[in-house]
Scaffold this motif. Structure first.
Motif, mmCIF file in Angstrom:
data_model
loop_
_atom_site.group_PDB
_atom_site.id
_atom_site.type_symbol
_atom_site.label_atom_id
_atom_site.label_comp_id
_atom_site.label_asym_id
_atom_site.label_seq_id
_atom_site.Cartn_x
_atom_site.Cartn_y
_atom_site.Cartn_z
ATOM 1 N N ILE A 1 0.996 -0.948 0.413
ATOM 2 C CA ILE A 1 0.042 -0.175 0.230
ATOM 3 C C ILE A 1 0.604 1.423 -0.434
ATOM 4 C CG2 ILE A 1 -1.708 0.872 1.166
ATOM 5 C CD1 ILE A 1 -3.126 -1.280 2.110
ATOM 6 N N PRO A 2 1.891 1.453 1.115
ATOM 7 C CA PRO A 2 2.213 2.952 0.884
ATOM 8 C C PRO A 2 3.856 2.917 -0.163
ATOM 9 C CG PRO A 2 3.399 0.850 2.724
ATOM 10 C CD PRO A 2 2.125 0.978 2.162
ATOM 11 N N GLY A 3 4.183 1.507 -0.496
ATOM 12 C CA GLY A 3 5.418 1.234 -1.492
ATOM 13 C C GLY A 3 4.035 1.824 -3.083
ATOM 14 N N MET A 4 3.161 0.897 -3.188
ATOM 15 C CA MET A 4 2.806 1.479 -4.509
ATOM 16 C C MET A 4 2.743 2.670 -4.855
ATOM 17 S SD MET A 4 2.709 -1.075 -6.928
ATOM 18 C CE MET A 4 3.653 -2.722 -6.768
ATOM 19 N N GLY A 5 1.577 2.981 -2.951
ATOM 20 C CA GLY A 5 1.583 4.559 -3.570
ATOM 21 C C GLY A 5 2.656 5.407 -3.451
ATOM 22 N N VAL A 6 3.787 5.100 -3.002
ATOM 23 C CA VAL A 6 5.005 6.042 -3.632
ATOM 24 C C VAL A 6 5.376 5.432 -4.905
ATOM 25 C CG1 VAL A 6 7.083 6.629 -2.931
ATOM 26 C CG2 VAL A 6 5.602 5.896 -1.213
ATOM 27 N N TYR A 7 5.568 4.201 -5.339
ATOM 28 C CA TYR A 7 5.666 4.210 -7.122
ATOM 29 C C TYR A 7 5.012 4.490 -7.776
ATOM 30 C CZ TYR A 7 6.734 0.798 -10.187
ATOM 31 O OH TYR A 7 7.020 0.756 -12.060
ATOM 32 N N PHE A 8 3.403 4.367 -8.155
ATOM 33 C CA PHE A 8 2.470 4.829 -8.689
ATOM 34 C C PHE A 8 2.765 6.453 -8.667
ATOM 35 C CE2 PHE A 8 1.821 0.666 -9.762
ATOM 36 C CZ PHE A 8 1.200 0.703 -11.372
ATOM 37 N N THR A 9 2.122 7.008 -7.962
ATOM 38 C CA THR A 9 2.597 9.008 -7.262
ATOM 39 C C THR A 9 3.834 9.178 -8.465
ATOM 40 O OG1 THR A 9 1.023 8.421 -5.593
ATOM 41 C CG2 THR A 9 2.426 10.676 -6.097
ATOM 42 N N SER A 10 4.414 8.855 -7.368
ATOM 43 C CA SER A 10 6.558 8.903 -8.185
ATOM 44 C C SER A 10 6.289 9.383 -9.458
ATOM 45 C CB SER A 10 7.461 8.779 -6.863
ATOM 46 O OG SER A 10 7.210 8.598 -5.823
ATOM 47 N N TYR A 11 5.494 7.549 -9.958
ATOM 48 C CA TYR A 11 6.063 8.187 -11.246
ATOM 49 C C TYR A 11 4.439 9.336 -11.960
ATOM 50 C CZ TYR A 11 5.206 6.587 -16.113
ATOM 51 O OH TYR A 11 5.393 6.135 -17.428
ATOM 52 N N ASP A 12 4.218 8.948 -11.672
ATOM 53 C CA ASP A 12 3.094 10.024 -12.743
ATOM 54 C C ASP A 12 3.330 11.341 -12.322
ATOM 55 O OD1 ASP A 12 0.750 9.434 -13.901
ATOM 56 O OD2 ASP A 12 -1.037 9.601 -12.879
ATOM 57 N N LEU A 13 3.960 11.681 -11.385
ATOM 58 C CA LEU A 13 4.710 13.119 -11.113
ATOM 59 C C LEU A 13 5.882 13.575 -11.575
ATOM 60 C CD1 LEU A 13 3.571 13.765 -7.204
ATOM 61 C CD2 LEU A 13 2.282 14.425 -8.844
ATOM 62 N N PHE A 14 6.719 12.172 -11.764
ATOM 63 C CA PHE A 14 7.966 12.815 -12.415
ATOM 64 C C PHE A 14 8.069 12.720 -14.252
ATOM 65 C CE2 PHE A 14 10.494 10.106 -8.887
ATOM 66 C CZ PHE A 14 10.199 11.208 -8.233
ATOM 67 N N ARG A 15 6.828 11.887 -14.458
ATOM 68 C CA ARG A 15 5.872 11.879 -15.486
ATOM 69 C C ARG A 15 5.459 13.475 -16.138
ATOM 70 N NH1 ARG A 15 2.291 11.364 -18.778
ATOM 71 N NH2 ARG A 15 0.564 10.140 -17.052
ATOM 72 N N VAL A 16 5.093 13.716 -15.295
ATOM 73 C CA VAL A 16 3.902 15.108 -15.813
ATOM 74 C C VAL A 16 5.589 16.211 -15.681
ATOM 75 C CG1 VAL A 16 2.475 16.617 -14.687
ATOM 76 C CG2 VAL A 16 2.289 14.697 -15.227
ATOM 77 N N HIS A 17 6.015 16.039 -15.150
ATOM 78 C CA HIS A 17 7.038 16.565 -14.893
ATOM 79 C C HIS A 17 8.424 16.977 -16.022
ATOM 80 C CE1 HIS A 17 10.190 19.690 -12.921
ATOM 81 N NE2 HIS A 17 11.311 18.315 -12.691
ATOM 82 N N LEU A 18 8.793 16.258 -16.395
ATOM 83 C CA LEU A 18 9.760 15.670 -16.844
ATOM 84 C C LEU A 18 8.977 16.643 -18.765
ATOM 85 C CD1 LEU A 18 11.000 12.272 -16.910
ATOM 86 C CD2 LEU A 18 11.804 14.717 -16.162
ATOM 87 N N ASN A 19 7.782 15.948 -19.206
ATOM 88 C CA ASN A 19 7.879 16.257 -19.669
ATOM 89 C C ASN A 19 6.886 17.910 -19.677
ATOM 90 O OD1 ASN A 19 6.561 14.199 -21.516
ATOM 91 N ND2 ASN A 19 4.675 13.721 -20.233
#
Length: 352
Positions: free
Chosen positions: A130-148
């Motif tokens: 729960i915290p792992g996937m929370g950190v993982y998917f949230t971080s991925y989405d935020l990093f992806r949008v930030h890089l774009n």
């Protein structure tokens, strides 16, 4: 030239909106909304696929025990010049067919240990995913949008390197955070440990090896998870936006198919590191310290397993892992995308 993935959002009448609207739709999601979507997906996924994870771990634990027995037998041979049994005979990895066959393992565990044994380690699994996937998917989405945004790809295209980099960084961050919990889960799944026995093993390990031992196997975990994440998100984004021409808000069937396919490819490529990680983490709290994985670094242990058991050995447990990873990835990404869609609709309703 970098492969470029079009970012398109379809409107209700089927026409394509502008890239500005696409970015607005992505940016409208808050980190909390992304976190909620990923946590719900992680809970549903863990409940569905934990039995497959337990079977995979148990099969790899059998392989580790066989390697240890083989090493001990070889030492006896050098002293007594008596031929040892080759791996693959009774008691070796080959005889582990009763464990190597996924469905036989399901039946054996259900009959001898009870049906609930298939959910061994579920509490630490939930505490981890729960915290792992929370950190993982949230971080991925935020990093992806930030890089774009940072590199100006919001106008029309998202290059392939964006999901690769975002996925790798996000997964490494999550792996470091949850590694101690994953070790506990692996130990509980490899044997029937009570919480009291597990606590004793943890205290012994920390007393002897220090707190850094809680991150035992972290190198193999990162070597497995960072490439897995890069491959997974590259394949997922490519299939979602190229093969299916899907918008930023894909349908559940599209997410399910793309997630299962991406997870399968990534799992096959990175599975040898999963075998090494399991070998190392099973030794947690061991007083003997004489296992094969205790004297080798990650690359050397992988080579040792290959020498002893061949290519089949470094892919031990691949069948139950694929049976777990494919539906897990499909369920997780589908729930995550569906959650984000509802959150976007909620945000839009507040603006109207």
């Amino acid at each position: 030239m970098a492969t470029k993935l079009p970012i398109i959002i379809s409107t209700a009448d089927g026409s394509s909106s502008s890239a500005a609207v696409a970015m607005k739709s992505e940016s409208s999601l808050t980190p909390v909304q992304r976190l909620m979507s990923s946590c719900i997906g992680a809970t549903v996924t863990a409940l569905c696929v934990t039995p497959l994870d337990v079977v995979k771990t148990r099969i790899q634990a059998q392989q580790k025990e066989s390697l240890m027995n083989n090493n001990n037998n070889q030492s006896s041979v050098r002293q007594s010049t008596t031929n040892t049994r080759p791996i693959g005979s009774a008691g070796g990895v080959g005889n582990g067919r009763q464990f190597g066959q996924t469905f036989k393992m399901f039946i054996k565990m259900s009959r001898t240990e009870g049906l609930t044994s298939l959910w061994s380690g579920l509490p630490p699994t939930l505490a981890m995913v729960i915290p792992g996937m929370g950190v993982y998917f949230t971080s991925y989405d935020l990093f992806r949008v930030h890089l774009n945004k940072q590199f100006g790809y919001i106008n029309r295209y998202q290059p392939l390197w964006v999901p690769i980099v975002a996925g790798s960084v996000a997964r490494t961050l999550a792996a470091v955070i949850i590694s101690p919990l994953e070790m506990i889960k692996t130990k509980m799944q490899s044997q029937l440990f009570t919480y009291g026995e597990l606590a004793l093993a943890l205290r012994h390990m920390i007393r002897v090896q220090g707190y850094r031992s809680l991150w035992t196997g972290i190198t193999a975990t990162i070597l497995r998870d960072a490439p897995f994440s890069s491959i997974y998100w590259a394949v997922y984004e490519t299939m979602k936006q190229h093969a299916f021409g899907s918008p930023v808000e894909p349908t559940v069937p599209v997410s399910f198919i793309c997630g299962a396919s991406a997870g399968t490819v990534a799992a096959i490529v990175t599975h040898p590191f999963d075998v090494v990680k399991t070998h190392r983490q099973i030794e947690m709290g061991s007083t003997s310290g004489g296992g094969a994985s205790g004297v080798y670094r990650t690359s050397a242990l992988l080579a040792h397993i290959y020498r002893e058991t061949g290519a089949r050995g470094v892919f031990t447990g691949i069948t139950p892992r694929l049976m777990r990873v494919a539906p897990a990835c499909a369920i997780m990404i589908s729930t995550f995308e569906l959650g984000k869609t509802y959150c976007r609709q909620y945000n839009d309703s507040k603006l109207t």
